[in-house]
Design a protein around this motif. Sequence first.
Motif, PDB file in Angstrom:
ATOM      1  N   LYS A  98       0.852  -1.191   0.000  1.00 14.27           N
ATOM      2  CA  LYS A  98       0.000   0.000   0.000  1.00 14.27           C
ATOM      3  C   LYS A  98       0.894   1.249   0.000  1.00 14.27           C
ATOM      4  O   LYS A  98       2.054   1.185   0.443  1.00 14.27           O
ATOM      5  CB  LYS A  98      -0.931   0.016   1.235  1.00 14.27           C
ATOM      6  CG  LYS A  98      -1.926  -1.147   1.290  1.00 14.27           C
ATOM      7  CD  LYS A  98      -2.966  -1.013   0.217  1.00 14.27           C
ATOM      8  CE  LYS A  98      -3.984  -2.150   0.255  1.00 14.27           C
ATOM      9  NZ  LYS A  98      -4.880  -2.095   1.390  1.00 14.27           N
ATOM     10  N   PHE A  99       0.312   2.371  -0.457  1.00 13.21           N
ATOM     11  CA  PHE A  99       1.079   3.612  -0.524  1.00 13.21           C
ATOM     12  C   PHE A  99       0.912   4.388   0.773  1.00 13.21           C
ATOM     13  O   PHE A  99      -0.202   4.531   1.295  1.00 13.21           O
ATOM     14  CB  PHE A  99       0.633   4.462  -1.720  1.00 13.21           C
ATOM     15  CG  PHE A  99       1.044   3.885  -3.042  1.00 13.21           C
ATOM     16  CD1 PHE A  99       2.313   4.154  -3.562  1.00 13.21           C
ATOM     17  CD2 PHE A  99       0.183   3.057  -3.763  1.00 13.21           C
ATOM     18  CE1 PHE A  99       2.699   3.612  -4.781  1.00 13.21           C
ATOM     19  CE2 PHE A  99       0.574   2.517  -4.977  1.00 13.21           C
ATOM     20  CZ  PHE A  99       1.843   2.782  -5.487  1.00 13.21           C
ATOM     21  N   TYR A 156      -3.528   3.643   1.035  1.00 12.44           N
ATOM     22  CA  TYR A 156      -4.089   4.091  -0.247  1.00 12.44           C
ATOM     23  C   TYR A 156      -3.544   3.187  -1.345  1.00 12.44           C
ATOM     24  O   TYR A 156      -2.405   2.723  -1.284  1.00 12.44           O
ATOM     25  CB  TYR A 156      -3.712   5.551  -0.517  1.00 12.44           C
ATOM     26  CG  TYR A 156      -4.521   6.536   0.306  1.00 12.44           C
ATOM     27  CD1 TYR A 156      -5.754   7.007  -0.157  1.00 12.44           C
ATOM     28  CD2 TYR A 156      -4.066   6.987   1.540  1.00 12.44           C
ATOM     29  CE1 TYR A 156      -6.494   7.897   0.593  1.00 12.44           C
ATOM     30  CE2 TYR A 156      -4.802   7.878   2.294  1.00 12.44           C
ATOM     31  CZ  TYR A 156      -6.022   8.321   1.814  1.00 12.44           C
ATOM     32  OH  TYR A 156      -6.772   9.217   2.566  1.00 12.44           O
ATOM     33  N   VAL A 157      -4.343   3.010  -2.366  1.00 12.82           N
ATOM     34  CA  VAL A 157      -3.950   2.106  -3.437  1.00 12.82           C
ATOM     35  C   VAL A 157      -3.096   2.805  -4.503  1.00 12.82           C
ATOM     36  O   VAL A 157      -2.519   2.151  -5.367  1.00 12.82           O
ATOM     37  CB  VAL A 157      -5.189   1.472  -4.090  1.00 12.82           C
ATOM     38  CG1 VAL A 157      -5.933   0.617  -3.096  1.00 12.82           C
ATOM     39  CG2 VAL A 157      -6.117   2.532  -4.673  1.00 12.82           C
ATOM     40  N   SER A 158      -3.048   4.160  -4.396  1.00 15.33           N
ATOM     41  CA  SER A 158      -2.227   4.889  -5.379  1.00 15.33           C
ATOM     42  C   SER A 158      -1.778   6.214  -4.788  1.00 15.33           C
ATOM     43  O   SER A 158      -2.394   6.752  -3.854  1.00 15.33           O
ATOM     44  CB  SER A 158      -3.023   5.139  -6.664  1.00 15.33           C
ATOM     45  OG  SER A 158      -4.078   6.054  -6.424  1.00 15.33           O
ATOM     46  N   LYS A 159      -0.715   6.768  -5.319  1.00 12.13           N
ATOM     47  CA  LYS A 159      -0.231   8.081  -4.898  1.00 12.13           C
ATOM     48  C   LYS A 159      -1.213   9.176  -5.293  1.00 12.13           C
ATOM     49  O   LYS A 159      -1.314  10.223  -4.639  1.00 12.13           O
ATOM     50  CB  LYS A 159       1.131   8.356  -5.519  1.00 12.13           C
ATOM     51  CG  LYS A 159       2.262   7.512  -4.933  1.00 12.13           C
ATOM     52  CD  LYS A 159       3.603   7.902  -5.548  1.00 12.13           C
ATOM     53  CE  LYS A 159       4.741   7.096  -4.932  1.00 12.13           C
ATOM     54  NZ  LYS A 159       6.069   7.472  -5.478  1.00 12.13           N
ATOM     55  N   THR A 160      -1.934   8.947  -6.380  1.00 14.42           N
ATOM     56  CA  THR A 160      -2.882   9.946  -6.869  1.00 14.42           C
ATOM     57  C   THR A 160      -3.938  10.254  -5.817  1.00 14.42           C
ATOM     58  O   THR A 160      -4.283  11.419  -5.570  1.00 14.42           O
ATOM     59  CB  THR A 160      -3.562   9.441  -8.150  1.00 14.42           C
ATOM     60  OG1 THR A 160      -2.555   9.168  -9.127  1.00 14.42           O
ATOM     61  CG2 THR A 160      -4.540  10.469  -8.694  1.00 14.42           C
ATOM     62  N   GLU A 161      -4.424   9.184  -5.140  1.00 15.87           N
ATOM     63  CA  GLU A 161      -5.429   9.390  -4.084  1.00 15.87           C
ATOM     64  C   GLU A 161      -4.848  10.222  -2.954  1.00 15.87           C
ATOM     65  O   GLU A 161      -5.513  11.116  -2.422  1.00 15.87           O
ATOM     66  CB  GLU A 161      -5.902   8.040  -3.539  1.00 15.87           C
ATOM     67  CG  GLU A 161      -6.798   7.272  -4.487  1.00 15.87           C
ATOM     68  CD  GLU A 161      -7.308   5.979  -3.874  1.00 15.87           C
ATOM     69  OE1 GLU A 161      -8.496   5.668  -4.100  1.00 15.87           O
ATOM     70  OE2 GLU A 161      -6.530   5.290  -3.170  1.00 15.87           O
ATOM     71  N   TRP A 175       7.609   9.891   0.485  1.00 18.70           N
ATOM     72  CA  TRP A 175       6.916   8.618   0.232  1.00 18.70           C
ATOM     73  C   TRP A 175       7.699   7.468   0.869  1.00 18.70           C
ATOM     74  O   TRP A 175       8.930   7.423   0.796  1.00 18.70           O
ATOM     75  CB  TRP A 175       6.787   8.368  -1.266  1.00 18.70           C
ATOM     76  CG  TRP A 175       5.982   9.413  -1.972  1.00 18.70           C
ATOM     77  CD1 TRP A 175       6.441  10.477  -2.661  1.00 18.70           C
ATOM     78  CD2 TRP A 175       4.573   9.460  -2.034  1.00 18.70           C
ATOM     79  NE1 TRP A 175       5.432  11.233  -3.172  1.00 18.70           N
ATOM     80  CE2 TRP A 175       4.230  10.606  -2.800  1.00 18.70           C
ATOM     81  CE3 TRP A 175       3.517   8.682  -1.537  1.00 18.70           C
ATOM     82  CZ2 TRP A 175       2.923  10.996  -3.069  1.00 18.70           C
ATOM     83  CZ3 TRP A 175       2.227   9.064  -1.828  1.00 18.70           C
ATOM     84  CH2 TRP A 175       1.927  10.181  -2.570  1.00 18.70           C
TER      85      TRP A 175
END
Length: 634
Positions: A498-499, A558-563, A597
Amino acid sequence: MQKIFTKYLIGMIIVSMIILLVLSYFLSGKIFRIYQENEFRMKLNHIAETIKENEKERNNINALMENRYLTSVRMLDFLLENDPVQLYSPDKAAKMAKLLAVDEINITDGRGIIRYSSRKENIGFSFKSGSQAAAFMVLLDKNNKKSSIIQDIMPNTYNHKLMKYIAVPRSDKKGIVQVGIIASRFYNAERKNTYKYIFGHMLIDNNENFFAIDNTNGSIIGNTDMIYRGKNISEWGYSRGNLLKYQNGGFAYINGIEKFIMTKKYNNLILGAEISENIFQYRQFIVTGFIFLFLIMISFIVILSIRYLVKKKIIDGIHNIVSDLDGIKDGHWLDKNLILENPELNELSKKIYSIINYILSANECFIRMLNLTEIPLAAFRCQNNDIIVTSKFFYILGINEIEKRKIISDEKAFVALLISLQKKHVENDVYKSNSSYIKLIMRKTKEGVYGIIIDVTKDMLEKRKIYYENRHDALTGLNTYQYFHDCVENILYSSKNKFIALIMMDIDKFKTINDTKGHDAGDLYIQHVADFMRDMPRRHAVLCRRSGDEFCICLYDYVSKTEIRQQIKKLWYTIGNTPFQVADEICYLSVSGGIAWFNAADNFTQAMANADKALYHAKNTVRGSYQEYVPVDE
């Protein structure tokens, strides 16, 4: 108690009976052997005495019969001398023989030739024809008319018939007067003096066997058991010397059967008696069986008697004491004047009364002292629908009077109350009860449930306050940096694939705000930043105030950095575009931030350092913005 006492009593009686039966079995074997020895010894002595007496009687009988028949011969000689005509024919001689009670009459001349006889076939027979008859020829040479010959029973010369002959010289002229008696006359007279007669008429017990053995050749000449007659002791596997070893009794194998045997030497005889060893065992079992039945009867009587005495003298007294003790539960006091039949139980009753009186007094005193204290503590016990609680029990639990009466009278309701408390577990032995915290210490036994409850609400609130203050900032209510660190470490451990982003932020120109508007205004700025941070999704965010105007945020799962970037963008927009009032002035917040990150190679310390570098870069570039940390090699 009576059942237990009876159980142990029966056990003791059974063990005692087994011991007695074993002893009786072996002792009866000894007693039967001694009895059999004495019995055999007495009977063997009796046989010896009988044989001795019979020998005397037989000798007397023989002497009497010989004298009688000798008299008959002399009467025949007298008749021959005075009236010889009575003997001239065999018929007349036979009548004379019958008259004289003899079986045969023979009269010879001077040469030993029979001239007159009761048997016609004997006339003309010479005494010289055989050894048996020739033995009487000496009477022809004797001048003494009173001489006589009495011959033993033997086969005669005429027809080899067993006869006994008695003869005297003739008085009228030279010749022999002879009478003959068949052997059976003597045997009939001596029949009761034979071994067969003696052993056949003995009074003996069943399975006993008596015998007489000729000591010269080992042959069995008389016994009570016909199967041994005519046999030799060698067939038993014994010699005459071996048998004499049992003169005091002993066990031996005869024809492969173990028997008890006793012998006695009498003149040239070995007298003996035997009985099977099985008879000994049979007698032992019979006696042991009777003893067993007798012991069963005695035991039954003893058990009933002891049960009655135990019940009358002990059990009834104990029941009276127990009944008196049970009255305590119903509010009745002990009867100290209780009179029992057993003086020991009377003493015990008085001691119990004294002890219980002391315990009740001490208990009452203790409860009074406990109630005087300010400690919110209560005790309880629930046993067999008997519920006891101290006065503060229902007060601590906040139960009203109506519910109290229902619970105190119903064991199920009381147990349900305890179970409902346990369902609201907080920590260790602490449970939630309405708005209070209760410490419940309870133990279950076979008899029931007992325990104590303590109102620990004050302690728990104080503990929770300290716990909260140790982990939260007093001004903003956000997590402290140390607690934030621990939470992020746990997230890094549990969140895989996960991110995760770590954000550091501070208020722009915060020192100027404090200097121009005052520290109270600075505190308001800090509190408003905290309020905006709390709008972040709590399920994916950990917030903290690091120090002064510095804040930290960890966004995770989160499933992506975008979120994550969308959430950060939304936060910065809200902070920068939402006015708030400080005193009479409308103000806007400006914060700068750095984002780092996490990846597999990162750790918390390194991520914080990266976020700090990104924050520094944002402050030096465009205040009120945020920057992501970019490694140098990128």
